[in-house]
Design an enzyme around this catalytic site. Structure first.
Site: not given
Ligand code: HSE
Length: 441
Positions: A136, A190, A205
């Site tokens: 995105i 991860e 994030k």
């Protein structure tokens, strides 16, 4: 046509995605850019393992110096992950005069300030579109697209692994462990999946996104973090019956008393567009005081979506945009003012509580007395008939409570008191209910 050689460190899932994107779309990119971008050096620790995406002869090696000492390579991509060796590699690339592209949110959340300063010192830039929300175009939308706004709030589903697990639990009644395994196999998780499920990845994030959105320095250490690793299917089901969908949200809200930044499971209304974001998809709702509500949606993890963002950063550096944005906008945490962080106990929210109590006269009265004393108003309350019994043959029943807005500190005190009651048979479950943000028009 001009040729632009690139260096890449880390030929894992995303690294191979970058090679695949360049192989798949190289011609189209060359046409648009009027230049051919190609991987000249790919550095990988273990060059003998099998790779899905082949490279041209002589490109792959385990020698970082080949990349560092090649003056024709001006852009280096770091895709090894982690915060120790990756940090050293990024530092070396900057000192060697390379611009850096990275997808490494942990590195930026923990060492962003220091690395951004190092980049400025060497007149280079760091581009990191792939660090949040996979494919995105979120970083640039927030940093430049919404620059005319005073951003008031953001609510994000920014971990594909957690969203995949929660969706599988909600829609298919799948077990947590089975859904996690599937997410790992699909390449969303991860290397250490506990970073996904315990909320740390989302907090990395949120550190990056909230700093950019609010134009303030918001350290990772200030973020309140809870993950989905303690969620039980019963609560997912009870919430669903009440009209709510469980999501792991990364939330940043500018409010009286400072910026509230937190990652935690949240029940959101089935009418909130974020509730429709399923599987590995990510979405972030951002509210600006000029634009109102905007929402960014797409694949937040996985090989090709993340590689899409990495390659777009490479192109943005070639175009000169990334460097100018990096240098000229005072939004990165090394040059932005430090944020006032609102303490978690001061936030206000609605709450879902599940209390497992012995079905005995006066228990509900005791619970409601505690709620009243801590200024918690009940919006809905249900008790199920018991089917589980304690050693004395008394039924243990779930009491599910939805509250009106209450102060977090009061709710936690009430929970502690309830947990200490003799009739309370297990640690109370507390999940925040997050209502849609009021629009500013
Ligand atoms: N582990 C991350 C996720 C990958 O599941 O969203 C993208 O950052």
């Amino acid at each position: 046509m001009k040729e632009i050689p690139i260096g890449l460190v880390g030929y894992g899932t995303i690294g191979q995605g970058v090679a695949a994107v360049l192989a798949m779309n190289g011609e189209e990119i060359s046409r648009k850019l009027n230049a051919k971008v190609y991987l000249k050096h790919v550095v990988e620790k273990d060059i003998d393992r099998p790779f899905d995406v082949p490279l041209a002869q002589g490109v792959l090696s385990n020698d970082l110096d080949r990349l560092l000492n090649d003056p024709t390579v001006e852009i280096g991509i770091e895709l090894i992950g982690g915060t120790t060796i990756a940090k050293q590699i990024v530092e070396k690339m900057l000192k060697a005069g390379k611009h850096v592209v990275t997808a490494n949110k942990a590195l930026l959340a923990h060492h962003g300030k220091e690395l951004f300063q190092l980049a400025r010192k060497h007149n280079r830039c760091i581009a990191f579109e792939a660090s949040c929300g996979g494919g995105i175009p979120l970083i640039e939308s927030i940093r430049r697209g919404l620059i005319a706004n005073d951003v008031q709030a953001m609510y994000g589903i920014v971990n594909g692994t957690c969203n995949y697990i929660l969706t599988a639990m909600i829609r298919e009644g799948k077990d947590y462990a089975v859904a996690l395994k599937e997410a790992q196999i699909a390449g969303f998780a991860e290397a250490n999946p506990s970073l996904d499920v315990n909320g740390t990845d989302s907090a990395h994030k949120l550190t990056i996104l909230s700093s950019l959105a609010f134009g303030q320095d918001i350290p990772f250490e200030c973020i309140h973090i809870e993950g989905i690793d303690t969620i039980s299917i019963e609560d997912v089901r009870y919430g669903n019956e009440l009209g709510y969908v469980l999501k792991l949200l990364a939330i940043g809200i500018k409010e009286q008393g400072g910026v509230s930044v937190r990652v935690h499971p949240a029940f959101i209304s089935k009418h909130d567009p974020l509730s429709l974001v399923s599987g590995p998809f990510n979405a972030v709702s951002v509210y600006g005081n000029a634009v109102g509500h905007t929402m960014f949606y797409g694949r937040g993890a996985g090989r090709m979506p993340t590689a899409s963002a990495v390659v777009s950063d490479v192109i943005d550096i070639i175009l000169g945009n990334a460097g100018r944005t990096f240098n000229e906008l005072a939004v990165l945490p090394d040059v932005a003012p430090k944020a006032d962080i609102k303490p978690m106990e001061e936030i206000s929210s609605r709450y879902y509580l599940r209390l497992m109590v012995i079905d005995r006269p006066g228990v509900l009265a005791k619970l409601t007395e505690i709620f009243g004393r801590f200024n918690m108003s009940i919006s809905a309350i249900t008790q199920r008939e018991g089917s589980v019994y304690d050693a004395r043959g008394e039924a243990i029943v779930p009491v599910v409570v939805l509250t009106h807005r209450a102060r977090e500190g009061n709710v936690q005190s009430a929970i502690r008191e309830i947990a200490g009651l003799e009739v309370c048979t297990q640690e109370p479950i507390c999940i925040r209910v997050v209502d849609e943000h009021p629009e500013w028009q």
